[in-house]
Design a protein around this motif. Structure first.
Motif, PDB file in Angstrom:
ATOM      1  N   MET A   1     -21.558 -12.028  93.976  1.00  0.00           N
ATOM      2  CA  MET A   1     -22.410 -11.628  92.872  1.00  0.00           C
ATOM      3  C   MET A   1     -22.031 -12.488  91.668  1.00  0.00           C
ATOM      4  O   MET A   1     -20.884 -12.489  91.253  1.00  0.00           O
ATOM      5  CB  MET A   1     -22.162 -10.138  92.588  1.00  0.00           C
ATOM      6  CG  MET A   1     -23.042  -9.552  91.559  1.00  0.00           C
ATOM      7  SD  MET A   1     -22.910  -7.745  91.356  1.00  0.00           S
ATOM      8  CE  MET A   1     -22.701  -7.115  92.981  1.00  0.00           C
ATOM      9  N   ARG A   2     -23.000 -13.224  91.153  1.00  0.00           N
ATOM     10  CA  ARG A   2     -22.743 -14.101  90.022  1.00  0.00           C
ATOM     11  C   ARG A   2     -23.814 -13.943  88.961  1.00  0.00           C
ATOM     12  O   ARG A   2     -24.927 -14.443  89.104  1.00  0.00           O
ATOM     13  CB  ARG A   2     -22.700 -15.560  90.470  1.00  0.00           C
ATOM     14  CG  ARG A   2     -21.556 -15.894  91.373  1.00  0.00           C
ATOM     15  CD  ARG A   2     -20.266 -16.002  90.575  1.00  0.00           C
ATOM     16  NE  ARG A   2     -19.187 -16.351  91.464  1.00  0.00           N
ATOM     17  CZ  ARG A   2     -18.066 -15.660  91.544  1.00  0.00           C
ATOM     18  NH1 ARG A   2     -17.888 -14.606  90.807  1.00  0.00           N
ATOM     19  NH2 ARG A   2     -17.128 -16.034  92.364  1.00  0.00           N
ATOM     20  N   PHE A   3     -23.458 -13.266  87.893  1.00  0.00           N
ATOM     21  CA  PHE A   3     -24.347 -13.161  86.743  1.00  0.00           C
ATOM     22  C   PHE A   3     -24.008 -14.325  85.824  1.00  0.00           C
ATOM     23  O   PHE A   3     -22.863 -14.475  85.406  1.00  0.00           O
ATOM     24  CB  PHE A   3     -24.122 -11.841  85.999  1.00  0.00           C
ATOM     25  CG  PHE A   3     -24.385 -10.624  86.826  1.00  0.00           C
ATOM     26  CD1 PHE A   3     -25.680 -10.235  87.135  1.00  0.00           C
ATOM     27  CD2 PHE A   3     -23.337  -9.853  87.296  1.00  0.00           C
ATOM     28  CE1 PHE A   3     -25.926  -9.104  87.894  1.00  0.00           C
ATOM     29  CE2 PHE A   3     -23.567  -8.722  88.055  1.00  0.00           C
ATOM     30  CZ  PHE A   3     -24.869  -8.346  88.362  1.00  0.00           C
ATOM     31  N   LEU A   4     -25.002 -15.150  85.517  1.00  0.00           N
ATOM     32  CA  LEU A   4     -24.788 -16.314  84.667  1.00  0.00           C
ATOM     33  C   LEU A   4     -25.860 -16.372  83.595  1.00  0.00           C
ATOM     34  O   LEU A   4     -26.953 -15.853  83.774  1.00  0.00           O
ATOM     35  CB  LEU A   4     -24.836 -17.593  85.508  1.00  0.00           C
ATOM     36  CG  LEU A   4     -23.838 -17.682  86.647  1.00  0.00           C
ATOM     37  CD1 LEU A   4     -24.115 -18.905  87.509  1.00  0.00           C
ATOM     38  CD2 LEU A   4     -22.417 -17.704  86.127  1.00  0.00           C
ATOM     39  N   GLY A   5     -25.553 -17.038  82.497  1.00  0.00           N
ATOM     40  CA  GLY A   5     -26.518 -17.259  81.438  1.00  0.00           C
ATOM     41  C   GLY A   5     -26.542 -16.136  80.417  1.00  0.00           C
ATOM     42  O   GLY A   5     -25.731 -15.208  80.468  1.00  0.00           O
ATOM     43  N   ASN A   6     -27.449 -16.264  79.480  1.00  0.00           N
ATOM     44  CA  ASN A   6     -27.588 -15.240  78.449  1.00  0.00           C
ATOM     45  C   ASN A   6     -29.042 -15.091  78.047  1.00  0.00           C
ATOM     46  O   ASN A   6     -29.821 -16.027  78.147  1.00  0.00           O
ATOM     47  CB  ASN A   6     -26.676 -15.537  77.258  1.00  0.00           C
ATOM     48  CG  ASN A   6     -27.117 -16.726  76.461  1.00  0.00           C
ATOM     49  OD1 ASN A   6     -27.996 -16.599  75.618  1.00  0.00           O
ATOM     50  ND2 ASN A   6     -26.518 -17.889  76.699  1.00  0.00           N
ATOM     51  N   THR A   7     -29.372 -13.884  77.625  1.00  0.00           N
ATOM     52  CA  THR A   7     -30.751 -13.539  77.270  1.00  0.00           C
ATOM     53  C   THR A   7     -30.752 -12.632  76.052  1.00  0.00           C
ATOM     54  O   THR A   7     -29.950 -11.695  75.981  1.00  0.00           O
ATOM     55  CB  THR A   7     -31.435 -12.786  78.442  1.00  0.00           C
ATOM     56  OG1 THR A   7     -31.369 -13.592  79.609  1.00  0.00           O
ATOM     57  CG2 THR A   7     -32.871 -12.456  78.127  1.00  0.00           C
ATOM     58  N   GLU A   8     -31.649 -12.906  75.128  1.00  0.00           N
ATOM     59  CA  GLU A   8     -31.820 -12.032  73.972  1.00  0.00           C
ATOM     60  C   GLU A   8     -32.759 -10.888  74.334  1.00  0.00           C
ATOM     61  O   GLU A   8     -33.655 -11.046  75.155  1.00  0.00           O
ATOM     62  CB  GLU A   8     -32.405 -12.810  72.799  1.00  0.00           C
ATOM     63  CG  GLU A   8     -31.467 -13.850  72.239  1.00  0.00           C
ATOM     64  CD  GLU A   8     -32.067 -14.613  71.071  1.00  0.00           C
ATOM     65  OE1 GLU A   8     -33.251 -14.379  70.722  1.00  0.00           O
ATOM     66  OE2 GLU A   8     -31.360 -15.451  70.516  1.00  0.00           O
ATOM     67  N   ALA A   9     -32.537  -9.738  73.707  1.00  0.00           N
ATOM     68  CA  ALA A   9     -33.394  -8.573  73.916  1.00  0.00           C
ATOM     69  C   ALA A   9     -33.322  -7.693  72.675  1.00  0.00           C
ATOM     70  O   ALA A   9     -32.561  -7.968  71.749  1.00  0.00           O
ATOM     71  CB  ALA A   9     -32.950  -7.805  75.157  1.00  0.00           C
ATOM     72  N   ARG A  10     -34.116  -6.630  72.690  1.00  0.00           N
ATOM     73  CA  ARG A  10     -34.112  -5.669  71.582  1.00  0.00           C
ATOM     74  C   ARG A  10     -34.115  -4.269  72.172  1.00  0.00           C
ATOM     75  O   ARG A  10     -34.786  -4.004  73.160  1.00  0.00           O
ATOM     76  CB  ARG A  10     -35.328  -5.842  70.694  1.00  0.00           C
ATOM     77  CG  ARG A  10     -35.367  -7.193  69.990  1.00  0.00           C
ATOM     78  CD  ARG A  10     -36.451  -7.294  68.959  1.00  0.00           C
ATOM     79  NE  ARG A  10     -36.254  -6.538  67.745  1.00  0.00           N
ATOM     80  CZ  ARG A  10     -35.356  -6.796  66.799  1.00  0.00           C
ATOM     81  NH1 ARG A  10     -34.517  -7.784  66.953  1.00  0.00           N
ATOM     82  NH2 ARG A  10     -35.292  -6.071  65.716  1.00  0.00           N
ATOM     83  N   THR A  11     -33.374  -3.388  71.523  1.00  0.00           N
ATOM     84  CA  THR A  11     -33.426  -1.978  71.910  1.00  0.00           C
ATOM     85  C   THR A  11     -34.588  -1.331  71.170  1.00  0.00           C
ATOM     86  O   THR A  11     -34.983  -1.791  70.091  1.00  0.00           O
ATOM     87  CB  THR A  11     -32.122  -1.240  71.546  1.00  0.00           C
ATOM     88  OG1 THR A  11     -31.948  -1.275  70.132  1.00  0.00           O
ATOM     89  CG2 THR A  11     -30.920  -1.857  72.230  1.00  0.00           C
ATOM     90  N   ASP A  12     -35.128  -0.263  71.744  1.00  0.00           N
ATOM     91  CA  ASP A  12     -36.151   0.477  71.015  1.00  0.00           C
ATOM     92  C   ASP A  12     -35.465   1.525  70.134  1.00  0.00           C
ATOM     93  O   ASP A  12     -34.236   1.583  70.049  1.00  0.00           O
ATOM     94  CB  ASP A  12     -37.196   1.074  71.965  1.00  0.00           C
ATOM     95  CG  ASP A  12     -36.653   2.168  72.876  1.00  0.00           C
ATOM     96  OD1 ASP A  12     -35.523   2.676  72.650  1.00  0.00           O
ATOM     97  OD2 ASP A  12     -37.364   2.535  73.833  1.00  0.00           O
ATOM     98  N   GLN A  13     -36.236   2.361  69.470  1.00  0.00           N
ATOM     99  CA  GLN A  13     -35.692   3.359  68.542  1.00  0.00           C
ATOM    100  C   GLN A  13     -34.726   4.336  69.218  1.00  0.00           C
ATOM    101  O   GLN A  13     -33.822   4.857  68.606  1.00  0.00           O
ATOM    102  CB  GLN A  13     -36.822   4.139  67.866  1.00  0.00           C
ATOM    103  CG  GLN A  13     -37.722   3.299  66.999  1.00  0.00           C
ATOM    104  CD  GLN A  13     -37.010   2.747  65.778  1.00  0.00           C
ATOM    105  OE1 GLN A  13     -35.858   3.059  65.490  1.00  0.00           O
ATOM    106  NE2 GLN A  13     -37.701   1.896  65.035  1.00  0.00           N
ATOM    107  N   LYS A  14     -34.936   4.591  70.514  1.00  0.00           N
ATOM    108  CA  LYS A  14     -34.090   5.536  71.237  1.00  0.00           C
ATOM    109  C   LYS A  14     -32.854   4.874  71.856  1.00  0.00           C
ATOM    110  O   LYS A  14     -32.020   5.550  72.436  1.00  0.00           O
ATOM    111  CB  LYS A  14     -34.899   6.222  72.347  1.00  0.00           C
ATOM    112  CG  LYS A  14     -36.008   7.093  71.810  1.00  0.00           C
ATOM    113  CD  LYS A  14     -36.772   7.725  72.954  1.00  0.00           C
ATOM    114  CE  LYS A  14     -37.912   8.593  72.413  1.00  0.00           C
ATOM    115  NZ  LYS A  14     -38.682   9.202  73.502  1.00  0.00           N
TER     116      LYS A  14
END
Length: 154
Positions: A1-14
């Motif tokens: 299992m290899r998680f690589l890289g990065n990603t931007e995201a946003r949380t919602d109000q909850k």
């Protein structure tokens, strides 16, 4: 299992957020149904452990700590009790509880970073600059890898 890289995201109000598709795909391929989330022990970020990886880490820690030493028992207790089981909904979203958002100083903007067998979740404010200066990173990596070559040549 290899998680690589990065990603931007946003949380919602909850506090809900979509786990990036590239990471969801790896979890599905590996058959990981549950994920364990905890605050990193040294950095202001959250760590997502696939269940298999979490169980391996718990086993390693358990083997290194004595059940008969009160301090070591407290270390184990602290490590395993301060976790949250994460369940993805049908859309691939999950909830980051408010206390975890506070622990990692997350407001809305976040960055998922693949760390091999785990995924880190950082506040976007804590990833605006590099974790290390380029020259410092280069020197440290060269030193580590040169040491690794010496070990494998013996």
């Amino acid at each position: 299992m290899r998680f690589l890289g990065n990603t931007e995201a946003r949380t919602d109000q909850k506090g809900r957020v979509f786990l990036p598709a590239m990471f969801r795909k790896i979890l599905q391929t590996e058959g990981s149904e549950s994920i364990v989330m905890r605050k990193d022990i040294a950095q202001p970020c959250l760590v997502l452990y696939p269940e298999k990886v979490w169980n391996e880490q718990m086993d390693i820690l358990r083997r290194r700590l004595s059940r008969w030493d009160a301090t070591q028992q407290n270390i184990f207790r602290q490590f395993v009790s301060d976790v949250e089981i994460v369940t993805l909904d049908a859309s691939g979203r999950f909830l980051i509880p408010k206390r975890y958002l506070r622990m990692a100083a997350i407001e809305q903007g976040i960055r998922f970073i693949g760390m091999g067998d785990t995924i880190e979740i950082w506040s976007d404010k804590n990833t605006e600059k590099a974790f290390m200066e380029p020259d410092e990173f280069s020197a440290a990596l060269q030193s580590i890898m040169a040491g690794a070559e010496e070990t494998t040549e013996e």
